[in-house]
Design a protein around this motif. Sequence first.
Motif, PDB file in Angstrom:
ATOM      1  N   CYS A 267       0.839  -1.209   0.000  1.00 31.61           N
ATOM      2  CA  CYS A 267       0.000   0.000   0.000  1.00 31.61           C
ATOM      3  C   CYS A 267       0.871   1.256   0.000  1.00 31.61           C
ATOM      4  O   CYS A 267       0.520   2.255  -0.640  1.00 31.61           O
ATOM      5  CB  CYS A 267      -0.992  -0.024   1.159  1.00 31.61           C
ATOM      6  SG  CYS A 267      -0.367   0.443   2.771  1.00 31.61           S
ATOM      7  N   LYS A 268       2.020   1.220   0.644  1.00 29.01           N
ATOM      8  CA  LYS A 268       2.921   2.373   0.628  1.00 29.01           C
ATOM      9  C   LYS A 268       3.536   2.566  -0.759  1.00 29.01           C
ATOM     10  O   LYS A 268       3.779   3.702  -1.191  1.00 29.01           O
ATOM     11  CB  LYS A 268       4.015   2.208   1.682  1.00 29.01           C
ATOM     12  CG  LYS A 268       3.495   2.349   3.105  1.00 29.01           C
ATOM     13  CD  LYS A 268       4.538   1.992   4.144  1.00 29.01           C
ATOM     14  CE  LYS A 268       5.650   2.994   4.229  1.00 29.01           C
ATOM     15  NZ  LYS A 268       6.564   2.700   5.353  1.00 29.01           N
ATOM     16  N   LYS A 269       3.754   1.464  -1.473  1.00 29.36           N
ATOM     17  CA  LYS A 269       4.265   1.580  -2.845  1.00 29.36           C
ATOM     18  C   LYS A 269       3.256   2.276  -3.743  1.00 29.36           C
ATOM     19  O   LYS A 269       3.618   3.074  -4.621  1.00 29.36           O
ATOM     20  CB  LYS A 269       4.608   0.191  -3.401  1.00 29.36           C
ATOM     21  CG  LYS A 269       5.883  -0.434  -2.826  1.00 29.36           C
ATOM     22  CD  LYS A 269       6.106  -1.829  -3.395  1.00 29.36           C
ATOM     23  CE  LYS A 269       7.368  -2.489  -2.818  1.00 29.36           C
ATOM     24  NZ  LYS A 269       8.612  -1.874  -3.345  1.00 29.36           N
ATOM     25  N   ILE A 270       1.973   1.999  -3.533  1.00 29.96           N
ATOM     26  CA  ILE A 270       0.938   2.676  -4.311  1.00 29.96           C
ATOM     27  C   ILE A 270       0.886   4.164  -3.968  1.00 29.96           C
ATOM     28  O   ILE A 270       0.873   5.025  -4.850  1.00 29.96           O
ATOM     29  CB  ILE A 270      -0.431   2.016  -4.085  1.00 29.96           C
ATOM     30  CG1 ILE A 270      -0.492   0.656  -4.805  1.00 29.96           C
ATOM     31  CG2 ILE A 270      -1.565   2.920  -4.576  1.00 29.96           C
ATOM     32  CD1 ILE A 270      -1.774  -0.106  -4.583  1.00 29.96           C
ATOM     33  N   ALA A 271       0.863   4.463  -2.678  1.00 30.80           N
ATOM     34  CA  ALA A 271       0.789   5.868  -2.259  1.00 30.80           C
ATOM     35  C   ALA A 271       1.987   6.658  -2.765  1.00 30.80           C
ATOM     36  O   ALA A 271       1.853   7.815  -3.188  1.00 30.80           O
ATOM     37  CB  ALA A 271       0.695   5.954  -0.742  1.00 30.80           C
ATOM     38  N   GLY A 272       3.156   6.046  -2.741  1.00 30.56           N
ATOM     39  CA  GLY A 272       4.372   6.728  -3.165  1.00 30.56           C
ATOM     40  C   GLY A 272       4.525   6.839  -4.664  1.00 30.56           C
ATOM     41  O   GLY A 272       5.441   7.512  -5.154  1.00 30.56           O
ATOM     42  N   ASP A 273       3.612   6.179  -5.422  1.00 29.14           N
ATOM     43  CA  ASP A 273       3.658   6.238  -6.878  1.00 29.14           C
ATOM     44  C   ASP A 273       2.391   6.889  -7.416  1.00 29.14           C
ATOM     45  O   ASP A 273       1.959   6.616  -8.532  1.00 29.14           O
ATOM     46  CB  ASP A 273       3.815   4.825  -7.463  1.00 29.14           C
ATOM     47  CG  ASP A 273       4.137   4.833  -8.957  1.00 29.14           C
ATOM     48  OD1 ASP A 273       4.834   5.772  -9.407  1.00 29.14           O
ATOM     49  OD2 ASP A 273       3.679   3.921  -9.669  1.00 29.14           O
ATOM     50  N   GLY A 274       1.767   7.736  -6.617  1.00 31.48           N
ATOM     51  CA  GLY A 274       0.574   8.436  -7.073  1.00 31.48           C
ATOM     52  C   GLY A 274       0.860   9.228  -8.328  1.00 31.48           C
ATOM     53  O   GLY A 274       1.985   9.709  -8.544  1.00 31.48           O
ATOM     54  N   GLU A 275      -0.143   9.359  -9.164  1.00 31.07           N
ATOM     55  CA  GLU A 275       0.048  10.007 -10.463  1.00 31.07           C
ATOM     56  C   GLU A 275       0.658  11.399 -10.301  1.00 31.07           C
ATOM     57  O   GLU A 275       0.106  12.264  -9.623  1.00 31.07           O
ATOM     58  CB  GLU A 275      -1.288  10.088 -11.202  1.00 31.07           C
ATOM     59  CG  GLU A 275      -1.742   8.731 -11.698  1.00 31.07           C
ATOM     60  CD  GLU A 275      -3.120   8.749 -12.322  1.00 31.07           C
ATOM     61  OE1 GLU A 275      -3.431   7.778 -13.029  1.00 31.07           O
ATOM     62  OE2 GLU A 275      -3.882   9.711 -12.093  1.00 31.07           O
ATOM     63  N   GLY A 276       1.812  11.584 -10.937  1.00 35.53           N
ATOM     64  CA  GLY A 276       2.491  12.870 -10.949  1.00 35.53           C
ATOM     65  C   GLY A 276       3.186  13.256  -9.668  1.00 35.53           C
ATOM     66  O   GLY A 276       3.752  14.346  -9.571  1.00 35.53           O
ATOM     67  N   CYS A 277       3.179  12.378  -8.666  1.00 38.07           N
ATOM     68  CA  CYS A 277       3.687  12.792  -7.351  1.00 38.07           C
ATOM     69  C   CYS A 277       5.208  12.855  -7.323  1.00 38.07           C
ATOM     70  O   CYS A 277       5.903  12.237  -8.132  1.00 38.07           O
ATOM     71  CB  CYS A 277       3.171  11.865  -6.259  1.00 38.07           C
ATOM     72  SG  CYS A 277       4.105  10.338  -6.048  1.00 38.07           S
ATOM     73  N   THR A 278       5.721  13.619  -6.361  1.00 35.39           N
ATOM     74  CA  THR A 278       7.164  13.698  -6.130  1.00 35.39           C
ATOM     75  C   THR A 278       7.550  13.201  -4.742  1.00 35.39           C
ATOM     76  O   THR A 278       8.727  13.078  -4.447  1.00 35.39           O
ATOM     77  CB  THR A 278       7.666  15.151  -6.276  1.00 35.39           C
ATOM     78  OG1 THR A 278       7.079  15.969  -5.251  1.00 35.39           O
ATOM     79  CG2 THR A 278       7.301  15.724  -7.637  1.00 35.39           C
ATOM     80  N   ALA A 279       6.536  12.923  -3.891  1.00 36.14           N
ATOM     81  CA  ALA A 279       6.851  12.510  -2.518  1.00 36.14           C
ATOM     82  C   ALA A 279       5.748  11.629  -1.944  1.00 36.14           C
ATOM     83  O   ALA A 279       4.564  11.862  -2.186  1.00 36.14           O
ATOM     84  CB  ALA A 279       7.041  13.732  -1.612  1.00 36.14           C
ATOM     85  N   LEU A 280       6.162  10.625  -1.194  1.00 36.50           N
ATOM     86  CA  LEU A 280       5.245   9.872  -0.342  1.00 36.50           C
ATOM     87  C   LEU A 280       4.920  10.737   0.867  1.00 36.50           C
ATOM     88  O   LEU A 280       5.823  11.268   1.517  1.00 36.50           O
ATOM     89  CB  LEU A 280       5.896   8.562   0.103  1.00 36.50           C
ATOM     90  CG  LEU A 280       5.154   7.756   1.189  1.00 36.50           C
ATOM     91  CD1 LEU A 280       3.838   7.211   0.648  1.00 36.50           C
ATOM     92  CD2 LEU A 280       6.033   6.618   1.708  1.00 36.50           C
ATOM     93  N   PHE A 281       3.636  10.876   1.175  1.00 33.74           N
ATOM     94  CA  PHE A 281       3.204  11.692   2.311  1.00 33.74           C
ATOM     95  C   PHE A 281       2.558  10.770   3.338  1.00 33.74           C
ATOM     96  O   PHE A 281       1.511  10.187   3.092  1.00 33.74           O
ATOM     97  CB  PHE A 281       2.215  12.760   1.839  1.00 33.74           C
ATOM     98  CG  PHE A 281       1.699  13.659   2.925  1.00 33.74           C
ATOM     99  CD1 PHE A 281       2.510  14.086   3.971  1.00 33.74           C
ATOM    100  CD2 PHE A 281       0.374  14.116   2.893  1.00 33.74           C
ATOM    101  CE1 PHE A 281       2.027  14.925   4.962  1.00 33.74           C
ATOM    102  CE2 PHE A 281      -0.115  14.961   3.878  1.00 33.74           C
ATOM    103  CZ  PHE A 281       0.708  15.360   4.913  1.00 33.74           C
ATOM    104  N   GLU A 282       3.215  10.635   4.490  1.00 33.45           N
ATOM    105  CA  GLU A 282       2.725   9.787   5.576  1.00 33.45           C
ATOM    106  C   GLU A 282       2.185  10.663   6.691  1.00 33.45           C
ATOM    107  O   GLU A 282       2.802  11.665   7.047  1.00 33.45           O
ATOM    108  CB  GLU A 282       3.863   8.904   6.093  1.00 33.45           C
ATOM    109  CG  GLU A 282       3.470   7.970   7.220  1.00 33.45           C
ATOM    110  CD  GLU A 282       4.635   7.105   7.673  1.00 33.45           C
ATOM    111  OE1 GLU A 282       4.643   5.904   7.366  1.00 33.45           O
ATOM    112  OE2 GLU A 282       5.555   7.657   8.319  1.00 33.45           O
ATOM    113  N   VAL A 283       1.031  10.283   7.232  1.00 36.19           N
ATOM    114  CA  VAL A 283       0.431  11.028   8.332  1.00 36.19           C
ATOM    115  C   VAL A 283       0.220  10.095   9.511  1.00 36.19           C
ATOM    116  O   VAL A 283      -0.446   9.061   9.387  1.00 36.19           O
ATOM    117  CB  VAL A 283      -0.920  11.650   7.923  1.00 36.19           C
ATOM    118  CG1 VAL A 283      -1.572  12.324   9.136  1.00 36.19           C
ATOM    119  CG2 VAL A 283      -0.737  12.641   6.791  1.00 36.19           C
TER     120      VAL A 283
END
Length: 406
Positions: A267-283
Amino acid sequence: MKVIDGGVTAPIGYQAAGIQAGIKKDKKDMALVYSESPCEAAGVFTRNLVQAAPVKWDRMVVQSGAKCHAVVVNSGVANACTGEEGMGYCKDTCDEAAKVLGIPADSVLVASTGVIGFQLPMDKLLPGISILKDHLGSAREDAHEAATAIMTTDTVPKETAVQVEIGGKTVTVAGMCKGSGMIHPNMCTMLCFLTTDANISKELLQKALSKDVEDTFNMISVDGDTSTNDTVLVLANGQSGCPRIETEGEDYDTFYAAFHQVMETLCKKIAGDGEGCTALFEVKVVGADSREQARTLAKSIVTSSLTKAAIYGHDANWGRILCAMGYSGASFDPEKVDIYFESENGKLKIVENGTATDYSEEKATEILSASAVTAIADVKMGEESATAWGCDLTHEYVSINADYRS
């Protein structure tokens, strides 16, 4: 627990393949995961009322209790909003896979991802099943080819595998997934397939999946859109030779820990590969009085478009975080909240008891410039916590989705 370099073929008895069948131009677009022996199967599916034909089909198969041998996946066309014709294509796919692989038709699961509203090109998909069979293998590269074939706007294939010992036997849990946009699970996200050689009952396999998804795939968001095709499927063939896990206890706990590791990593791999993203954002929300309160607050922050834009701009605009908490629906005292930013570049407290600290904007920008950024909110009400994952919101996200069908 040992993390290994592997994908869906890492557990004993699994093979996989990924090929180009012609559904997409110049890209792999079909994958097959196959177990030599019958598997217990578990699944969780989208709660979007608009559900793709494969979602409806797989739910029926999983709930029937049938043992499963194979999962056939295509990318490029979602087979969603396709009516009875789409359901018929699911049946045709299963019938063809049964004939080609020599297995029962009710032991085949199907999944699709891609553009909504188009009918599957069965003149390409059905012949692709025979090609997939010819390419089946248990090597590391075979798993990688399958993970590549299920991608749409993903920039990288997503795979992981871990091993634990149960009853003196090595048990492997592995998985692959795809997802980059239309990610806001109310269950899981897009497509995810897990394999294990654990000998576990269907009931406990489903229990593990249904429980763990609440802390993993249900806690990620890229853009706030819950897909029509969200599916997580788990196959367990028992080939490790470990004692059968039929009740909760030490063996189940060991299996669950490995299972959770795989789920969280994917699931973190998906979040970190969001379309156009430059950073994984963890809360991370800590100090909550209940797990539900912590989850609600964390997801509200991670889905805030303004907060995501601030992360992209490396701007420590903490007011957006507090604002997102305020409209989440969870009760808390804003004047007791502490907020921190953290990354590989350091950790900084930027809010104490609801007001700004005398923090360095330069240091905050440095922390927020990393490829993985964490925001921590302490509400000081109890001992519960929750973590959500997302990504920053960039100009490129709009560009990708403006041109998606073309």
